[in-house]
Scaffold this motif. Structure first.
Motif, mmCIF file in Angstrom:
data_model
loop_
_atom_site.group_PDB
_atom_site.id
_atom_site.type_symbol
_atom_site.label_atom_id
_atom_site.label_comp_id
_atom_site.label_asym_id
_atom_site.label_seq_id
_atom_site.Cartn_x
_atom_site.Cartn_y
_atom_site.Cartn_z
ATOM 1 N N GLU A 87 -0.694 -2.023 12.852
ATOM 2 C CA GLU A 87 -0.856 -3.449 12.557
ATOM 3 C C GLU A 87 -2.015 -3.694 11.593
ATOM 4 O O GLU A 87 -1.930 -4.561 10.716
ATOM 5 N N THR A 88 -3.093 -2.945 11.723
ATOM 6 C CA THR A 88 -4.219 -3.097 10.799
ATOM 7 C C THR A 88 -3.840 -2.656 9.390
ATOM 8 O O THR A 88 -4.143 -3.350 8.402
ATOM 9 N N VAL A 89 -3.181 -1.509 9.288
ATOM 10 C CA VAL A 89 -2.743 -1.026 7.977
ATOM 11 C C VAL A 89 -1.752 -2.012 7.363
ATOM 12 O O VAL A 89 -1.814 -2.315 6.159
ATOM 13 N N THR A 90 -0.834 -2.540 8.169
ATOM 14 C CA THR A 90 0.157 -3.503 7.683
ATOM 15 C C THR A 90 -0.520 -4.765 7.145
ATOM 16 O O THR A 90 -0.138 -5.292 6.092
ATOM 17 N N THR A 91 -1.523 -5.256 7.859
ATOM 18 C CA THR A 91 -2.242 -6.459 7.423
ATOM 19 C C THR A 91 -2.906 -6.246 6.071
ATOM 20 O O THR A 91 -2.759 -7.055 5.142
ATOM 21 N N LEU A 92 -3.612 -5.153 5.949
ATOM 22 C CA LEU A 92 -4.320 -4.866 4.694
ATOM 23 C C LEU A 92 -3.341 -4.703 3.535
ATOM 24 O O LEU A 92 -3.515 -5.296 2.460
ATOM 25 N N VAL A 93 -2.316 -3.915 3.753
ATOM 26 C CA VAL A 93 -1.343 -3.635 2.687
ATOM 27 C C VAL A 93 -0.615 -4.911 2.270
ATOM 28 O O VAL A 93 -0.401 -5.158 1.077
ATOM 29 N N SER A 94 -0.236 -5.741 3.229
ATOM 30 C CA SER A 94 0.498 -6.974 2.915
ATOM 31 C C SER A 94 -0.337 -7.912 2.059
ATOM 32 O O SER A 94 0.173 -8.523 1.105
ATOM 33 N N ALA A 141 8.240 -3.493 -0.151
ATOM 34 C CA ALA A 141 8.163 -2.041 -0.368
ATOM 35 C C ALA A 141 7.100 -1.424 0.527
ATOM 36 O O ALA A 141 7.327 -0.399 1.187
ATOM 37 N N GLY A 142 5.912 -2.036 0.552
ATOM 38 C CA GLY A 142 4.850 -1.515 1.402
ATOM 39 C C GLY A 142 5.205 -1.581 2.872
ATOM 40 O O GLY A 142 4.956 -0.637 3.638
ATOM 41 N N LEU A 143 5.820 -2.683 3.302
ATOM 42 C CA LEU A 143 6.193 -2.835 4.709
ATOM 43 C C LEU A 143 7.261 -1.817 5.107
ATOM 44 O O LEU A 143 7.233 -1.271 6.217
#
Length: 530
Positions: A87-94, A141-143
């Motif tokens: 969830e942390t990686v997803t937040t940053l990447v988004s 793409a990132g997600l």
């Protein structure tokens, strides 16, 4: 269950799911070829898709840096630790990719100017429109890449491998609607804009559906959901970033070579469309086999990263390289010998006529020639990622940009469009040599002469198999011709069978245990034991 059987089982799941996705991808490409040929709509799409496609492959693809970083980190941790990291990686990447998507949409005209300065006004206008429509794919793409890595680390392989078919389904549905609505006028200049809207819109819709499917599976498995989390201090998050950032930059540098190729291609009429069609034919088997080899081996490389396991790691590197050669080189023989009949069989109908086939066939030969080097380089890059080193591939990729530009400039003058593909082959050959030498030094010695001798022997087997296949194809044309699809299919199928038969017959004389592993896996899938 033994580790070997476990790896074989994972490979089987990935192969079947990827095969289904690739079959639908083939139907999509056939529909695009039948509707638009190598005309302005698909030529513009080849440029408009560069940035979204680059991000989907770079960030959202299986074996991409997001996938590789998450697998290499999560595979070493307990499942209970996954959700906060993901969830942390997803937040940053988004947050980062949302900015990228807006920038791409607003700067679409500038992007196409930079990518393709040689495009004519019609193709340029269509490419800008299509890029604006597909700009949101930067976020998805990132997600998607995060979803791939998260699910694979939790030993879920089916959904991630099959989910790309959503893009194919939406594109096929859109083109089917156009055929129903416009009939034979589908490729008329008056409907170029409508065709562009449908093609680009279907691509965007497919990416969104792919992400939704992964998100549902991820949430049900307790691997994190759509929750904003800012736990930057977690060791797992920091470890993911240490691998992900240089790996993304490294892969990004590699894809700059694609931009360079398309820059030169924009000055050759139909070149971008020809490269797109030929590349897809190669990527269909390459994608299936690369996922089958790389997806199960990446966690293994990661678990063998400690110095006390380096002896087994060397054995796995050899296994990855030779499995790549044994699966790719017979395909090289086929694509070099049968490029024209394969293109005729797959694409030649409606708007895709003889002149288009003659344009695409030599490009397919060039792509086929480089299949092993592409996959072999990927195997070695994954070893560096498993060792926690994304910096070395990044440095090599920077040097490759200049090498690719030089080779493009030299080879395009001699071979035109196929020369652009051969330049990429040259870059991959060089990268493989550099990576092997660096691993040789880092792992206290690799048997490079032994491996090199085996690979040269397999390449010789491929050359003989290609000659045999070409000879049979020529005899078939003299006696039967290829005036209808059944004769053409017979020529391709039988000539392909001869190429594989000759290659396997010759390769068996090398007494390679990797060949036995490959044949055992194939026979296990074809003739399942009770």
């Amino acid at each position: 269950m033994t580790k070997q059987r476990s790896l074989a089982g994972i490979a089987g799941i990935v192969a079947l799911a990827t095969l289904i996705s690739k079959i639908f991808g083939l139907f999509r490409e056939q529909a695009i070829a039948a509707a638009f040929g190598v005309g302005p709509v698909v030529n513009a799409y080849a440029y408009a898709y560069v940035i979204p496609g680059f991000l989907l492959i770079l960030l959202g693809g299986i074996n991409g840096p997001f996938h590789s970083a998450l697998v290499s980190v999560l595979a070493k941790r307990d499942k209970s630790e996954s959700a906060p990291i993901v969830e942390t990686v997803t937040t940053l990447v988004s947050l980062i990719l949302l900015v990228v998507a807006v920038a791409v949409a607003l700067g679409a005209n500038f992007c196409i100017d930079v990518l393709a300065p040689g495009l004519n006004p019609v193709d340029h206008r269509l490419a800008v429109l299509q890029l604006q429509i597909m700009a949101p794919l930067a976020v998805f793409a990132g997600l998607i890449g995060i979803g791939f890595g998260t699910l694979n680390a939790a030993d879920q392989y089916w959904l991630p491998s099959i989910s790309p078919l959503f893009s194919s389904l939406t594109a096929i549905a859109g083109i089917g609607f156009l055929f129903w609505y416009l009939g034979e006028q589908i490729n008329a200049p008056a409907y170029f804009t409508l065709g562009s809207l449908v093609l680009a819109g279907g691509t965007l819709a497919g990416g969104i559906l792919q992400w939704i499917a992964q998100q549902v599976a991820q949430w049900r498995s307790g691997l994190g959901g759509m929750r904003l989390r800012f736990a930057w201090q977690l060791p797992g998050v920091q470890e993911v970033m240490r691998v992900m950032i240089p790996a993304t930059l490294s892969s990004g540098m590699l894809h700059i070579n694609v931009y360079t190729d398309l820059y030169f291609a924009s000055f050759i009429e139909g070149a971008a469309a020809a490269m797109r069609y030929a590349n897809f034919v190669v990527l269909t088997p390459l994608g299936i086999l690369s996922n089958t080899i790389l997806v199960p081996m990446l966690p293994v490389f990661s678990r063998l990263a400690a110095p006390e396991h380096h002896l087994e790691l060397k054995a796995r590197i050899r296994q990855g390289l030779l499995l790549s050669a044994l699966s790719m080189l017979p395909l090289t023989a086929v694509f070099v010998a049968l490029a024209k009949p394969i293109i005729d069989l797959i694409y030649k109908r409606f708007a895709f006529e003889e002149d288009a086939a003659l344009l695409v066939a030599p490009v397919l030969m060039a792509y086929g020639f480089g299949m092993f080097f592409y996959l072999g380089r990927d195997v070695l890059v994954r070893v560096f990622y498993a060792l926690g080193d994304g910096e070395t591939p990044f440095r090599v990729s920077i040097a490759n940009i200049f090498l690719n530009a030089l080779l493009d400039y030299l080879l395009v003058q001699q071979f035109e469009t196929p020369g652009l593909v051969l330049a990429t082959v040259g870059v991959n050959v060089t990268s493989m040599g550099v990576f092997l030498w660096l691993l040789h030094r880092r792992l206290n010695g690799l048997p490079l002469w032994e491996w090199g001798g085996i690979l040269l022997g397999l390449m010789g087997c491929s050359a003989i198999a290609s000659a045999a296949s070409w000879g049979f194809s020529s005899l078939w044309m003299q006696h039967f011709g290829s005036d209808n699809i059944f004769l053409l299919a017979g020529e391709v199928i039988l000539s392909t069978a001869i190429a594989f038969g000759v290659f396997l017959g010759l390769a068996s004389g090398l007494k390679l245990p990797e060949l036995n592993i490959l044949l055992a896996r194939i026979s296990q899938k074809l003739f399942r034991r009770r």
